[in-house]
Design a protein around this motif. Structure first.
Motif, short mmCIF file in Angstrom:
data_model
loop_
_atom_site.label_atom_id
_atom_site.label_comp_id
_atom_site.label_asym_id
_atom_site.label_seq_id
_atom_site.Cartn_x
_atom_site.Cartn_y
_atom_site.Cartn_z
N ALA A 61 0.83 -1.21 0.00
CA ALA A 61 0.00 0.00 0.00
C ALA A 61 0.86 1.26 0.00
O ALA A 61 0.58 2.22 -0.71
N VAL A 62 1.92 1.24 0.79
CA VAL A 62 2.84 2.39 0.86
C VAL A 62 3.58 2.55 -0.47
O VAL A 62 3.70 3.66 -1.01
N LEU A 63 4.05 1.43 -1.01
CA LEU A 63 4.84 1.47 -2.25
C LEU A 63 4.00 1.96 -3.44
O LEU A 63 4.51 2.70 -4.29
N TYR A 110 1.64 -2.82 -11.88
CA TYR A 110 2.81 -3.13 -11.05
C TYR A 110 3.28 -1.92 -10.25
O TYR A 110 4.47 -1.67 -10.10
N SER A 111 2.32 -1.16 -9.72
CA SER A 111 2.67 0.05 -8.98
C SER A 111 3.48 -0.26 -7.72
O SER A 111 4.38 0.50 -7.35
N ALA A 112 3.18 -1.37 -7.04
CA ALA A 112 3.93 -1.72 -5.83
C ALA A 112 5.39 -2.00 -6.19
O ALA A 112 6.31 -1.60 -5.45
N TRP A 113 5.63 -2.65 -7.33
CA TRP A 113 7.02 -2.91 -7.75
C TRP A 113 7.75 -1.60 -8.03
O TRP A 113 8.89 -1.40 -7.60
N VAL A 114 7.10 -0.67 -8.72
CA VAL A 114 7.72 0.63 -9.03
C VAL A 114 8.03 1.38 -7.74
O VAL A 114 9.12 1.95 -7.58
N GLY A 115 7.08 1.37 -6.81
CA GLY A 115 7.34 2.01 -5.51
C GLY A 115 8.49 1.35 -4.79
O GLY A 115 9.29 2.03 -4.12
#
Length: 361
Positions: free
Chosen positions: A123-125, A323-328
């Motif tokens: 969630a943060v990432l 893949y937003s968590a991976w980018v974060g």
């Protein structure tokens, strides 16, 4: 060598070196095929019965399988050399059990002999990926939906919500609906998954969905084996189930209502900031019409402040929701490892797996 970033999902594993403005170098299925004792794959006709799902509803369940998968990803896919392993950052799903966190850090240091480890909550990432440190993440995963308010880079766990349904349940639902309209055709689950990705969409509102009962264009779709099926209203039922989970037989409010209810339990000082910085991620969120329906439902919500979706920066990769968590994670890895905020081999040797609770939060 850049740190490796790994996001292990129920359906897909995303991995690559920490280069935030690029897509992950590897996006591969998490599901694995069982091999026979001689190393050969089993007969194709038995393929469905000998696959292994190491990750179920977001959490690792088969550690032997995940070890094999990570070995392939790190050494074959990313080119790590045995004896010269680097640093690694993992993304953590909401409510990951403490035992899972400890087992992962133990696996990485004792089996893979890594030089540094860090883990952070998805969630943060996902917020980091769109340039935010506070907001609310709605993560529509393959096996679960997580709603998590994040304040100054920390998940507000008391207000967070997790639902035990996701993309796989939508696929099963679509299979049932297609079976009703095409009773003579046997459609495999892999074909249903592809049909979902090709055709599923959201009606603009509930009234528009109801109207599809009386009028809805019908298309023909040819399956790989040559059989032809028709697809009509079914394409809308998939998206509608996110806003009316009762269609799946789930007693729960729709995702916008759940989001508003979750934020209402947070201090009123933070509610506006959270709602006005909402990030929706997961492959299902890229469905045609989803964003418009989400905003329409938001405008009808009981909240004084309407949830507003954050647009990703233009320099970020396309399909960031996938893949937003991976980018974060790639963004965070550029900070924690150079600044020595991670778990080192010395930290692990001194304290053991429980170190993960002190240094990764």
């Amino acid at each position: 060598m850049e740190a490796a970033v790994v996001d292990v999902g129920s359906k897909l594993l995303k991995a690559g070196f920490a280069i935030p403005d690029q897509t992950p170098a590897m996006i591969i299925p998490t599901k694995m095929k069982q091999l026979l004792d001689d190393g050969s794959a089993t007969d194709n006709s038995l393929a469905d019965s000998v696959t292994v799902d190491p990750v179920v509803r977001g959490f690792i369940r088969d550690w032997d399988a995940i070890e094999d998968l990570l070995h392939h990803v790190l050494y074959t896919g990313l080119g790590w050399e045995i004896g010269n392993e680097g640093q690694i950052l993992f993304t953590d799903p909401l409510y990951t059990p403490k035992a899972n966190k400890e087992q992962l850090v133990q696996l990485m240091f004792e089996t893979f002999n890594i030089s540094g480890f860090y883990a952070s909550e998805q969630a943060v990432l996902s917020l980091y990926a769109v340039g935010r440190i506070s907001g609310c993440t709605v993560d529509i995963g393959h096996g679960k939906i997580d709603i998590a308010p994040v304040i100054e880079g920390a998940v507000h766990h008391i207000a967070s919500r997790r639902f035990e349904f996701g993309g796989i349940d939508l696929t099963n639902f679509l299979a049932e609906e297609l079976g009703k309209s095409n009773p003579q055709v046997n459609i495999s689950m892999s074909d249903v998954e592809k049909i979902k990705e090709l055709y599923s969409c959201c009606a603009v509102d509930e009234l528009a969905y109801q109207k599809t009962k009386y009028f809805c264009p019908v298309e023909e779709h040819t399956l790989p084996d040559g059989q032809v099926i028709t697809i009509g209203r079914e394409r809308y039922t998939v998206g509608e189930a996110l806003f009316q989970p009762c269609l799946l037989g789930v007693e729960a409010h729709g995702i916008v209502d759940q989001l508003v209810r979750a934020i209402s339990t947070v201090s009123s000082d933070n509610q506006r900031q959270l709602l006005e910085n909402t990030v929706v991620c997961g492959g299902t969120a890229s469905m045609i019409g989803f964003e418009e329906r989400f905003q329409k439902e938001s405008s009808l919500s009981s909240s004084a402040v309407q949830p507003t979706l954050v647009k990703p920066p233009e320099y970020m990769p396309e399909n960031l929701t996938m893949y937003s968590a991976w980018v974060g994670g790639a963004i965070l890895a550029k900070v924690v490892f150079p600044q020595n905020q991670h778990i080192t081999k010395a930290d692990y040797d001194e304290t053991g797996p429980s170190i993960v609770h002190r240094k990764c939060f």
